[in-house]
Design a protein around this motif. Structure first.
Motif, short mmCIF file in Angstrom:
data_model
loop_
_atom_site.label_atom_id
_atom_site.label_comp_id
_atom_site.label_asym_id
_atom_site.label_seq_id
_atom_site.Cartn_x
_atom_site.Cartn_y
_atom_site.Cartn_z
N ASN A 172 -3.86 -3.12 -5.87
CA ASN A 172 -3.50 -3.87 -4.66
C ASN A 172 -4.74 -4.05 -3.78
O ASN A 172 -4.66 -3.99 -2.55
N TYR A 215 -12.78 2.93 0.56
CA TYR A 215 -11.68 2.00 0.26
C TYR A 215 -12.16 0.55 0.32
O TYR A 215 -11.82 -0.26 -0.54
N SER A 237 -12.47 -1.83 -3.03
CA SER A 237 -11.58 -3.00 -3.06
C SER A 237 -12.36 -4.29 -3.13
O SER A 237 -11.97 -5.23 -3.84
N TYR A 269 -6.83 6.45 -5.50
CA TYR A 269 -7.08 5.04 -5.21
C TYR A 269 -6.96 4.20 -6.47
O TYR A 269 -6.30 3.14 -6.47
N MET A 271 -3.94 2.16 -5.38
CA MET A 271 -4.45 1.15 -4.45
C MET A 271 -5.31 0.08 -5.12
O MET A 271 -5.32 -1.07 -4.68
N LYS A 272 -6.00 0.43 -6.15
CA LYS A 272 -6.86 -0.55 -6.82
C LYS A 272 -6.09 -1.77 -7.30
O LYS A 272 -6.58 -2.90 -7.16
N VAL A 322 -5.41 -3.98 0.34
CA VAL A 322 -6.23 -2.98 1.02
C VAL A 322 -7.17 -3.64 2.01
O VAL A 322 -7.24 -3.25 3.19
N LEU A 346 0.85 -1.20 0.00
CA LEU A 346 0.00 0.00 0.00
C LEU A 346 0.89 1.25 0.00
O LEU A 346 0.93 1.99 0.98
N HIS A 347 1.51 1.58 -1.05
CA HIS A 347 1.56 0.79 -2.28
C HIS A 347 2.96 0.22 -2.53
O HIS A 347 3.28 -0.20 -3.64
N ASP A 358 1.08 6.63 2.37
CA ASP A 358 0.37 6.78 1.09
C ASP A 358 -1.08 6.32 1.15
O ASP A 358 -1.91 6.81 0.38
N ALA A 359 -1.40 5.36 1.99
CA ALA A 359 -2.78 4.88 2.07
C ALA A 359 -3.70 6.00 2.53
O ALA A 359 -3.34 6.79 3.40
N GLN A 405 3.12 -0.74 -11.66
CA GLN A 405 1.91 -0.08 -11.20
C GLN A 405 1.06 0.40 -12.37
O GLN A 405 -0.17 0.28 -12.36
#
Length: 506
Positions: A345, A383, A387, A338, A342-343, A349, A291-292, A311-312, A413
């Motif tokens: 990952n 989030y 996710s 996101y 984050m998406k 999440v 993350l990430h 970063d989250a 990424q």
């Protein structure tokens, strides 16, 4: 109450008397509305408050038939930069005389409004300070903002007003920030993260000033993860405070040594470990890999309810307002951030959210953008919802890379983001930091693999990638992407029966 005067004296009385009155008199269903009306009513520059969700939940849970003893009302704090204030652009300060409440530190420790004494050298400033503007590359404005965040805690936000691109993923509309934090415990002082290289002058000068004003040095530097936009200035901080100990995950410490090419005092931590700064500031660490970056960790302060997430829960959005007061304005940027980081990952999440579900955090002190305080529940739920939607996909592709900032990690990424747009689940894995058994399980569950060929100089990564061949199932689609030079890809061999898509097939 509705006719009460809105002057500073009356507002202070309301802050400390009415929560106790509400607790004594209001039913559970009425209490939240009473608090909301109180927050709306007190709109002077000298008084503005918020109530921690955790304490509201505890108060709402009281039984109508048997009232418990008053619970500690530690959540009544004063918002240091309330919306009712006027920003003085000429003086470049925002003043709120009630920001820390009465007393040296202003924390209300019980429902009877007993004020706790702060450590002697803790900061008591009630002013949000803005540095001078420094220009970067001729036309990019840089500035540093300092404000009280919580008990004995400062936020130091590096404002990159005009940044228009972030690495290769982002085209930015509102610039970005790099957020760092200082916690003044009774015994020890901790710096959480640092800043970008371009803030070498402004950030270091600000840090020195705040520490000097508090009569403190730095005992611990917490590195949430080692991306250079948060860690580049760690060596400069160590030059000033060489006795400081760097606290991070084992993976992060290894990365940091490679990035800085120096030795330093260190303390590796794992999930569940705690660090006591004194005065109730016990930091509990939660490992949140991917993350990430694979070395990411969260830090939760049991004294204040602030969780530091780097970063989250961040976003690239730069304004002088330090908090999420306008959720509608920031939400598109929050979602874009996101989707980009984050998406890909999503599984990581949801795993991280499960790890922190029992921590009563009230503020998410992120690494980019406004600090999340007023819409925490909504934004965390976003989030979770986003996710879970990704995880419902039936097809999974694993993106395997080795961390070398600016090369395969960034390209991986970008590729993962593109894959998720098709509705396919992705699992990003740094092959040098993941547990081997976990990696084999991920590969077995994936119908496709994207292998980011490591640089030719990284022999460890090359051997690891070669060793993965035996774990690839027959007929698995494999795509090799060259991250930095063409020689690596040509040295890789693939067994028969695999559908290998080379770089020229992209």
């Amino acid at each position: 109450m509705c006719n009460a005067k809105r002057d500073g004296e009356t507002s202070h009385l309301l802050i400390y008397a009415l929560p106790v009155l509400f607790y004594t008199c209001c039913t559970p269903s009425v209490f939240p509305r009473c608090i909301k009306q109180l927050c709306i009513h007190i709109r002077s520059p000298t008084a503005c408050l918020f109530v921690r969700d955790s304490n509201m939940q505890a108060l709402r849970a009281k039984s109508a038939s048997a009232r418990p003893q008053p619970v500690p009302f530690v959540g009544v704090q004063v918002h240091p930069v309330c919306q009712c204030q006027k920003f003085n652009r000429q003086m470049q300060t925002v003043t709120c005389s009630a920001a820390a409440g009465p007393g040296p530190a202003g924390r209300v420790s019980t429902a009877a409004a007993v004020v706790a004494e702060a450590p002697t050298a803790a900061p008591t400033s009630t002013t949000v300070k803005m540095s001078r503007v420094e220009m970067w590359n001729g036309n990019k404005r840089l500035q540093v903002q300092v404000l009280p965040l919580a008990q004995d805690t400062l936020a130091i936000r590096s404002l990159d007003h005009d940044r228009d691109r972030f690495d290769i993923e982002f085209g930015l509309e509102k610039g970005t920030t790099y957020n760092a934090y200082l916690i003044f415990g009774e015994k020890h002082t901790a710096l959480i993260d640092a800043s970008h290289e371009k803030f070498g002058n402004l950030f270091i000068a600000t840090l020195k000033d705040e520490l000097a004003a508090a009569g403190r040095s730095i005992d611990y530097i917490l590195v949430s993860h080692t991306e250079p936009d948060h860690s580049f200035l760690v060596p400069a901080v160590l030059d000033l405070y060489p006795e400081a100990k760097v606290v991070a995950s084992k993976v992060a410490l290894n990365f940091l040594k490679g990035l800085t090419n120096r030795t330093f005092k260190e303390q590796a931590v794992k999930g569940g470990d705690k660090l006591d700064l004194g005065g109730g500031h016990i930091l509990e660490f939660v490992m949140a890999p991917n993350l990430h970056w694979p070395d990411t960790m969260f830090s939760y302060d049991h004294a204040t309810g602030v969780m530091y997430t780097c970063d989250a829960f961040g976003l690239h959005y730069c304004t002088e307002e330090p908090f999420d007061t306008d959720v509608q304005a920031i939400l598109p940027h929050y979602r874009f951030y996101y989707d980009c980081l984050m998406k890909p990952n999503a599984k990581s999440v949801t795993t991280a959210l499960r790890k922190v579900k029992d921590l009563p955090y009230n503020t998410l002190a992120n690494g980019h953008g406004p600090i999340l305080r007023f819409n925490v529940e909504q934004l965390v739920e976003d989030y979770r919802k986003w996710s879970m939607a990704v995880e419902k996909g039936t097809t999974q592709v694993a993106v395997l890379y080795t961390s070398d900032y600016g090369y395969s990690d960034r390209l991986s990424q970008t590729l993962a983001k593109g894959i998720t747009k098709t509705g396919v689940k992705t699992e990003m894995v740094d092959v040098l930091s993941v547990d081997p058994q976990e990696l084999v399980a991920i590969m077995a569950a994936s119908k496709g693999l994207v292998l980011m060929a490591p640089p030719s100089g990284n022999t460890e990564a090359q051997k690891t990638m070669a060793g993965l061949l035996s774990a690839i199932k027959p007929k698995t689609k494999v795509r090799v992407v060259n991250s930095s030079d063409s020689g690596v890809q040509g040295r890789m061999c693939w067994p028969a029966g695999h559908n290998v898509l080379r770089r020229d097939a992209l």
